[in-house]
Structures are given as structure tokens and as C-alpha cells.
Design a protein around this motif. Structure first.
Motif, short mmCIF file in Angstrom:
data_model
loop_
_atom_site.label_atom_id
_atom_site.label_comp_id
_atom_site.label_asym_id
_atom_site.label_seq_id
_atom_site.Cartn_x
_atom_site.Cartn_y
_atom_site.Cartn_z
N GLY A 131 -9.32 1.08 4.00
CA GLY A 131 -9.56 1.57 5.21
C GLY A 131 -8.38 1.33 6.37
O GLY A 131 -7.78 2.10 6.96
N THR B 41 -12.78 -1.18 -0.07
CA THR B 41 -13.07 -0.03 1.08
C THR B 41 -12.49 -0.56 2.32
O THR B 41 -11.88 0.08 3.04
CB THR B 41 -14.18 0.64 1.14
OG1 THR B 41 -15.25 -0.54 1.39
CG2 THR B 41 -14.87 1.18 -0.04
N LYS C 12 2.09 9.85 -1.23
CA LYS C 12 2.02 11.10 -0.55
C LYS C 12 1.75 12.09 -1.72
O LYS C 12 1.00 13.01 -1.42
CB LYS C 12 2.92 11.47 0.30
CG LYS C 12 3.00 12.85 0.85
CD LYS C 12 4.17 13.12 1.58
CE LYS C 12 4.28 14.55 2.23
NZ LYS C 12 5.48 15.23 1.54
N CYS D 42 -5.65 0.22 5.55
CA CYS D 42 -4.23 0.72 5.18
C CYS D 42 -3.95 1.96 5.95
O CYS D 42 -2.78 2.13 5.72
CB CYS D 42 -4.24 0.60 3.78
SG CYS D 42 -3.87 -1.02 3.05
N GLN D 43 -5.08 2.83 6.35
CA GLN D 43 -4.66 4.03 7.07
C GLN D 43 -3.68 3.73 8.30
O GLN D 43 -3.02 4.58 8.65
CB GLN D 43 -5.89 4.60 7.40
CG GLN D 43 -6.56 4.98 6.03
CD GLN D 43 -5.87 5.52 4.79
OE1 GLN D 43 -5.19 6.67 4.89
NE2 GLN D 43 -5.92 5.01 3.72
N LEU D 44 -3.88 2.67 8.79
CA LEU D 44 -3.07 2.14 9.98
C LEU D 44 -1.72 2.18 9.66
O LEU D 44 -0.67 2.15 10.54
CB LEU D 44 -3.60 0.90 10.52
CG LEU D 44 -5.28 1.09 11.38
CD1 LEU D 44 -5.40 -0.12 11.78
CD2 LEU D 44 -5.05 1.98 12.19
N THR D 45 -1.27 1.76 8.38
CA THR D 45 0.07 1.86 7.99
C THR D 45 0.86 3.03 8.27
O THR D 45 2.24 3.19 8.15
CB THR D 45 0.36 1.32 6.40
OG1 THR D 45 -0.36 2.13 5.44
CG2 THR D 45 -0.33 -0.18 6.14
N ASN D 46 0.24 4.07 8.46
CA ASN D 46 1.07 5.25 8.56
C ASN D 46 1.30 5.44 10.08
O ASN D 46 2.31 6.02 10.34
CB ASN D 46 0.16 6.47 8.26
CG ASN D 46 -0.44 6.51 7.00
OD1 ASN D 46 0.46 6.43 6.02
ND2 ASN D 46 -1.58 6.85 6.60
N THR D 47 0.92 4.45 10.74
CA THR D 47 1.17 4.93 12.25
C THR D 47 1.69 3.39 12.92
O THR D 47 2.04 3.36 14.17
CB THR D 47 0.06 5.28 12.95
OG1 THR D 47 -1.01 4.38 13.12
CG2 THR D 47 -0.23 6.64 12.78
N GLN E 142 -1.66 11.96 -3.11
CA GLN E 142 -2.58 12.99 -2.21
C GLN E 142 -2.55 14.25 -2.32
O GLN E 142 -3.45 14.90 -2.53
CB GLN E 142 -2.57 12.23 -0.89
CG GLN E 142 -2.70 10.83 -0.70
CD GLN E 142 -2.29 10.08 0.55
OE1 GLN E 142 -1.67 10.79 1.11
NE2 GLN E 142 -3.01 9.16 1.08
N TYR F 14 0.62 -1.08 -0.02
CA TYR F 14 0.26 0.00 0.01
C TYR F 14 0.88 1.03 0.08
O TYR F 14 0.59 2.34 -0.78
CB TYR F 14 -0.99 -0.01 1.44
CG TYR F 14 -1.64 1.35 1.32
CD1 TYR F 14 -2.73 1.59 0.54
CD2 TYR F 14 -1.36 2.36 2.46
CE1 TYR F 14 -3.38 2.73 0.63
CE2 TYR F 14 -2.02 3.45 2.31
CZ TYR F 14 -3.04 3.66 1.58
OH TYR F 14 -3.91 4.68 1.52
N GLN F 15 1.87 1.14 0.89
CA GLN F 15 2.56 2.39 0.98
C GLN F 15 3.72 2.46 -0.11
O GLN F 15 4.77 2.22 0.04
CB GLN F 15 3.57 2.37 2.17
CG GLN F 15 2.49 2.59 3.46
CD GLN F 15 2.15 4.19 3.98
OE1 GLN F 15 2.20 4.98 2.72
NE2 GLN F 15 1.61 4.26 4.79
#
Length: 195
Positions: free
Chosen positions: A165, A161, A104, A167-172, A107, A98-99
Motif C-alpha cells: 500500500g 499489504t 504498468k 508503494c502506491q506513493l512511489t508514483n507521486t 497492471q 517496487y517500480q
């Protein structure tokens, strides 16, 4: 004195490689055509000859990145013997892929009011690639009797979705720590569609 031979296709590829690195490091907004020119060794004129503008170059790179994502999946897919295994495999593929370096920047471009609607549309259309991969797994599961008949279009959107969704946790969080969560998401999803 002999002039350096100019190979148009080589120049285009070298510009794209350097632009990818700079966009990955600095993002879309902070990258200039001058940065790409300096890194690639090609003049701004060469860059504009091959690419209409920075925005179009970025979109082309994003499209190539998504094709690479799909190619990686297609290389892994034969290792899974059932649609159920493929859904679990896809969840891990999404988690670990995902990353992308251009995420970035994409976005930034999509949220920039100066970006062309065409470029934004092309970025959003990239979602068709993973959604098509999810859909193919779901159809295979129905065809081989693993999944009941149902609304594949809705299922595709739901799994897409849901994974997106998460995957947003991969930022932290560390990716490996998210594996159980992705695995559980697929397990819960399968409870509603399995035969």
C-alpha cells in the motif's frame, strides 16, 4: 552464399531482451508482436515459435523480473544480523525495487478483459515470492526469540499489504522522501510482534 546459423536459445534470449525493453517503454497494450519483431530482428514466425503469444511472453518476462527481485534480496539479506534488521532492510528493498519497468504493463494485462484467466492468475501468483520472503523473516524472528509466537500467515499478509500500500506513493513522491514512512511502518508493526 552461406546462411546465418540459427541458435534457438540465443534467438529466444534476444527476443526476450528486446521485448522487455519495448514493454517497459510502451506498456503491454501499446506493444505489438510487430514491434518486438522489428526491435529484435527476428520474424513474427520466430517469435511465435518460441512464445505462444504476446501475453505469454509478457508473463514470462514478469516472472523473470520477480525472480530477479528475489535474487537481489537474497544478496542483501546476509548483511542483516537479526530478523528485526531484516524487516527494516526488506522495507527499503521493497521501496527501491517496487517500480519495476514491467509494472504498468502487468497492471494493463491484468485489467484487460481479453487477457486469459491463466495469465492473470500467473501474474497474481507472483505475489507469492515477496510474501514468502516476508514469511521467512517472521519465522526466523520467532525461532530466535525476537518475535512472540503468533499467526505468521496473518502477519505475512499484514506486512505485505502494508508495504504494498505504501508503494502506491512511489508514483507521486521521491523514493528517498518515503524512507521515514517505510521505516515507521516497520516500527509500528514490530511493536505488536516483538518479544
Amino acid at each position: 552464399m552461406s546462411k546465418r546459423r540459427y541458435n534457438s536459445e540465443t534467438a529466444k534470449q534476444e527476443i526476450m531482451e528486446k521485448a522487455f525493453l519495448i514493454f517497459s517503454q510502451k506498456g503491454y497494450t501499446q506493444t505489438s508482436v510487430a514491434d518486438i519483431s522489428k526491435a529484435s530482428g527476428y520474424s513474427k514466425g520466430h517469435i511465435y515459435y518460441h512464445f505462444e503469444n504476446k501475453e505469454k511472453l509478457f508473463v514470462l518476462l514478469a516472472q523473470r523480473t520477480m525472480k530477479d527481485w528475489y535474487t537481489k534480496w537474497m544478496t542483501k539479506e546476509p548483511a542483516f544480523s537479526s530478523a528485526i534488521e531484516k524487516l527494516y532492510g526488506m522495507a527499503m528493498h521493497v521501496l527501491y525495487n517496487y517500480q519495476t519497468p514491467l509494472l504498468k504493463g502487468g497492471q494493463e494485462l491484468a485489467s484487460n478483459s481479453d487477457s486469459s484467466p491463466e495469465s492473470i492468475k500467473q501474474l497474481y501468483e507472483l505475489a507469492v515470492i515477496p510474501m514468502g520472503a516476508y514469511r521467512a523473516i517472521l519465522l526466523e524472528g520467532i525461532e530466535n526469540g525476537e518475535f512472540k509466537n503468533g499467526n505468521v500467515d496473518q502477519w505475512t499478509v499484514l506486512i505485505g499489504t502494508w508495504l504494498g500500500g505504501l508503494c502506491q506513493l512511489t508514483n507521486t513522491q521521491e523514493l528517498h522522501s518515503l524512507e521515514p514512512l517505510f521505516y515507521q511502518a516497520v516500527s509500528i508493526f514490530l511493536e505488536s510482534i516483538s518479544n
